[in-house]
Design a protein around this motif. Sequence first.
Motif, PDB file in Angstrom:
ATOM      1  N   CYS A  44      -0.808  -7.050  -1.123  1.00  0.00           N
ATOM      2  CA  CYS A  44       0.492  -6.499  -0.811  1.00  0.00           C
ATOM      3  C   CYS A  44       1.731  -7.169  -1.736  1.00  0.00           C
ATOM      4  CB  CYS A  44       0.904  -6.775   0.702  1.00  0.00           C
ATOM      5  SG  CYS A  44       1.467  -8.465   0.894  1.00  0.00           S
ATOM      6  N   LEU A  45       2.664  -6.703  -1.844  1.00  0.00           N
ATOM      7  CA  LEU A  45       3.861  -7.137  -2.466  1.00  0.00           C
ATOM      8  C   LEU A  45       4.831  -7.761  -1.612  1.00  0.00           C
ATOM      9  CD1 LEU A  45       4.218  -4.535  -5.149  1.00  0.00           C
ATOM     10  CD2 LEU A  45       3.414  -6.755  -5.591  1.00  0.00           C
ATOM     11  N   MET A  46       5.108  -8.911  -1.701  1.00  0.00           N
ATOM     12  CA  MET A  46       6.260  -9.413  -0.746  1.00  0.00           C
ATOM     13  C   MET A  46       7.750  -9.740  -1.393  1.00  0.00           C
ATOM     14  SD  MET A  46       5.956 -13.288   1.107  1.00  0.00           S
ATOM     15  CE  MET A  46       6.800 -14.108  -0.126  1.00  0.00           C
ATOM     16  N   ALA A  47       8.561  -8.935  -0.934  1.00  0.00           N
ATOM     17  CA  ALA A  47       9.939  -9.033  -1.462  1.00  0.00           C
ATOM     18  C   ALA A  47      10.789  -9.666  -0.564  1.00  0.00           C
ATOM     19  CB  ALA A  47      10.499  -7.676  -1.504  1.00  0.00           C
ATOM     20  N   ASP A  56      13.389 -11.796  -5.257  1.00  0.00           N
ATOM     21  CA  ASP A  56      11.881 -12.150  -5.727  1.00  0.00           C
ATOM     22  C   ASP A  56      10.831 -11.314  -5.265  1.00  0.00           C
ATOM     23  OD1 ASP A  56      10.119 -14.264  -7.135  1.00  0.00           O
ATOM     24  OD2 ASP A  56       9.297 -14.295  -4.937  1.00  0.00           O
ATOM     25  N   VAL A  57       9.971 -11.016  -5.932  1.00  0.00           N
ATOM     26  CA  VAL A  57       8.674 -10.020  -5.451  1.00  0.00           C
ATOM     27  C   VAL A  57       7.612 -11.035  -5.895  1.00  0.00           C
ATOM     28  CG1 VAL A  57       7.626  -7.885  -5.558  1.00  0.00           C
ATOM     29  CG2 VAL A  57      10.125  -7.857  -5.680  1.00  0.00           C
ATOM     30  N   SER A  58       6.687 -11.072  -5.130  1.00  0.00           N
ATOM     31  CA  SER A  58       5.306 -11.939  -5.104  1.00  0.00           C
ATOM     32  C   SER A  58       4.134 -11.067  -4.545  1.00  0.00           C
ATOM     33  CB  SER A  58       5.429 -13.351  -4.618  1.00  0.00           C
ATOM     34  OG  SER A  58       6.553 -14.198  -4.930  1.00  0.00           O
ATOM     35  N   LEU A 100       7.535  -5.886   2.780  1.00  0.00           N
ATOM     36  CA  LEU A 100       6.133  -5.838   2.371  1.00  0.00           C
ATOM     37  C   LEU A 100       5.614  -4.562   1.906  1.00  0.00           C
ATOM     38  CD1 LEU A 100       4.748  -8.317   5.371  1.00  0.00           C
ATOM     39  CD2 LEU A 100       5.149  -9.111   3.018  1.00  0.00           C
ATOM     40  N   LEU A 101       4.814  -4.313   1.001  1.00  0.00           N
ATOM     41  CA  LEU A 101       4.305  -3.320   0.552  1.00  0.00           C
ATOM     42  C   LEU A 101       2.572  -3.353   0.605  1.00  0.00           C
ATOM     43  CD1 LEU A 101       4.971  -0.097  -0.495  1.00  0.00           C
ATOM     44  CD2 LEU A 101       4.911  -1.097  -2.931  1.00  0.00           C
ATOM     45  N   PHE A 102       1.765  -2.719   1.450  1.00  0.00           N
ATOM     46  CA  PHE A 102       0.639  -3.191   1.594  1.00  0.00           C
ATOM     47  C   PHE A 102      -0.057  -1.760   0.884  1.00  0.00           C
ATOM     48  CE2 PHE A 102       2.053  -5.603   4.930  1.00  0.00           C
ATOM     49  CZ  PHE A 102       1.009  -6.642   4.725  1.00  0.00           C
ATOM     50  N   MET A 103      -1.095  -2.288  -0.121  1.00  0.00           N
ATOM     51  CA  MET A 103      -1.762  -0.935  -0.823  1.00  0.00           C
ATOM     52  C   MET A 103      -3.384  -1.224  -0.520  1.00  0.00           C
ATOM     53  SD  MET A 103      -0.246  -1.609  -4.563  1.00  0.00           S
ATOM     54  CE  MET A 103       1.737  -2.208  -4.559  1.00  0.00           C
ATOM     55  N   GLU A 143       8.307 -10.846  11.840  1.00  0.00           N
ATOM     56  CA  GLU A 143       8.541 -10.047  12.949  1.00  0.00           C
ATOM     57  C   GLU A 143       9.061  -8.591  12.515  1.00  0.00           C
ATOM     58  OE1 GLU A 143       8.215 -11.257  15.832  1.00  0.00           O
ATOM     59  OE2 GLU A 143       7.803 -13.369  15.377  1.00  0.00           O
ATOM     60  N   ILE A 144       8.350  -7.643  12.867  1.00  0.00           N
ATOM     61  CA  ILE A 144       8.475  -6.276  12.378  1.00  0.00           C
ATOM     62  C   ILE A 144       9.550  -5.732  13.063  1.00  0.00           C
ATOM     63  CG2 ILE A 144       7.570  -3.838  12.208  1.00  0.00           C
ATOM     64  CD1 ILE A 144       4.672  -5.479  12.419  1.00  0.00           C
ATOM     65  N   GLU A 145      10.539  -5.180  12.082  1.00  0.00           N
ATOM     66  CA  GLU A 145      11.643  -4.259  12.458  1.00  0.00           C
ATOM     67  C   GLU A 145      11.841  -2.935  11.925  1.00  0.00           C
ATOM     68  OE1 GLU A 145      14.985  -7.789  12.191  1.00  0.00           O
ATOM     69  OE2 GLU A 145      14.797  -6.502  10.504  1.00  0.00           O
ATOM     70  N   GLN A 146      10.701  -2.535  10.931  1.00  0.00           N
ATOM     71  CA  GLN A 146      10.781  -1.326  10.505  1.00  0.00           C
ATOM     72  C   GLN A 146       9.270  -1.154   9.906  1.00  0.00           C
ATOM     73  OE1 GLN A 146      13.663  -0.825   7.348  1.00  0.00           O
ATOM     74  NE2 GLN A 146      14.581   0.846   8.553  1.00  0.00           N
ATOM     75  N   ILE A 147       8.349  -0.006  10.212  1.00  0.00           N
ATOM     76  CA  ILE A 147       7.040   0.158   9.591  1.00  0.00           C
ATOM     77  C   ILE A 147       6.909   1.579   9.230  1.00  0.00           C
ATOM     78  CG2 ILE A 147       5.915   0.056  11.764  1.00  0.00           C
ATOM     79  CD1 ILE A 147       3.559  -1.123  10.486  1.00  0.00           C
ATOM     80  N   PHE A 148       6.531   1.960   8.279  1.00  0.00           N
ATOM     81  CA  PHE A 148       6.292   3.566   7.832  1.00  0.00           C
ATOM     82  C   PHE A 148       5.445   3.532   6.609  1.00  0.00           C
ATOM     83  CE2 PHE A 148      10.444   2.219   5.851  1.00  0.00           C
ATOM     84  CZ  PHE A 148      10.222   2.864   4.539  1.00  0.00           C
ATOM     85  N   TYR A 149       4.859   4.919   6.374  1.00  0.00           N
ATOM     86  CA  TYR A 149       4.133   5.076   5.330  1.00  0.00           C
ATOM     87  C   TYR A 149       4.856   5.713   4.168  1.00  0.00           C
ATOM     88  CZ  TYR A 149       0.150   4.081   8.042  1.00  0.00           C
ATOM     89  OH  TYR A 149      -0.897   3.257   9.031  1.00  0.00           O
ATOM     90  N   HIS A 150       4.587   5.304   2.954  1.00  0.00           N
ATOM     91  CA  HIS A 150       5.255   5.940   1.754  1.00  0.00           C
ATOM     92  C   HIS A 150       4.449   6.755   0.911  1.00  0.00           C
ATOM     93  CE1 HIS A 150       8.727   5.073  -0.930  1.00  0.00           C
ATOM     94  NE2 HIS A 150       8.024   5.666  -1.655  1.00  0.00           N
ATOM     95  N   CYS A 151       5.353   7.725   0.429  1.00  0.00           N
ATOM     96  CA  CYS A 151       4.401   8.942  -0.213  1.00  0.00           C
ATOM     97  C   CYS A 151       3.597   8.532  -1.482  1.00  0.00           C
ATOM     98  CB  CYS A 151       5.359  10.195  -0.345  1.00  0.00           C
ATOM     99  SG  CYS A 151       6.432   9.991  -1.592  1.00  0.00           S
ATOM    100  N   ALA A 152       2.844   9.485  -1.925  1.00  0.00           N
ATOM    101  CA  ALA A 152       1.998   9.036  -3.133  1.00  0.00           C
ATOM    102  C   ALA A 152       2.763   9.325  -4.457  1.00  0.00           C
ATOM    103  CB  ALA A 152       0.819  10.073  -2.830  1.00  0.00           C
ATOM    104  N   LYS A 153       3.869   9.713  -4.670  1.00  0.00           N
ATOM    105  CA  LYS A 153       4.472  10.128  -5.883  1.00  0.00           C
ATOM    106  C   LYS A 153       4.459   9.328  -7.034  1.00  0.00           C
ATOM    107  CE  LYS A 153       7.186  13.886  -3.760  1.00  0.00           C
ATOM    108  NZ  LYS A 153       8.441  14.497  -3.264  1.00  0.00           N
TER     109      LYS A 153
END
Length: 205
Positions: A44-47, A56-58, A100-103, A143-153
């Motif tokens: 994942c990428l952590m912003a 920062d993005v790690s 967070l962006l999980f791949m 602590e999660i406030e928003q979660i959703f799937y992001h499209c493939a484009k």
Amino acid sequence: MTVEITSHEQLREVLGVPNARAANKERPRLHERDRQWLDASPFCLMATAGADGSCDVSPKGDPAGFALVLDDTTIALPERPGNKRGDGYRNILDNPHIGLLFMIPGRTDTLRINGRARLVSDAPWFDDMVIKGHRPVLAVVVEIEQIFYHCAKAFLRSALWQPETWQPDALPSRARLIKEVEAPVESLEDLERHYGPEYAKKIYV
């Protein structure tokens, strides 16, 4: 002539209005499919952002399932030995907001989680994060406030997962980049040795 966008109204004119599904897809807690995604994701990428707004993005990675689900609204990410800069972690101490962006390799969609983070130096569930006999250095509890799937484009446009587009030799080796850009005291030979085959054997120590 450069035309700068300076208002939400101008931005909306350029982007247009999102459809109802896109506008309303975010959720505040994990679905069973989200748990399955986290179980399958090794990266994942952590912003984060500091108190002054600097960002920062790690990259964070471990075997698939490294993000530990604590409950329906809480996950934890382990920290392994690294360069000890701690840029993102220092940001969290000043400003807990995190993205967070999980791949999943080969997938062109991603799982996005936004929330509030805190740092933990130990907890009983650290035992569930042991890799090759090593406990995490620390963990980021989100602590999660928003979660959703992001499209493939973006992945489709970049052809990220298509091996025929990969160019790992487009730039010199990691050791050469360091020698040329950072001008360290170590010789190129020492750097090549450090980042050679033995490097992968030391990632948990």
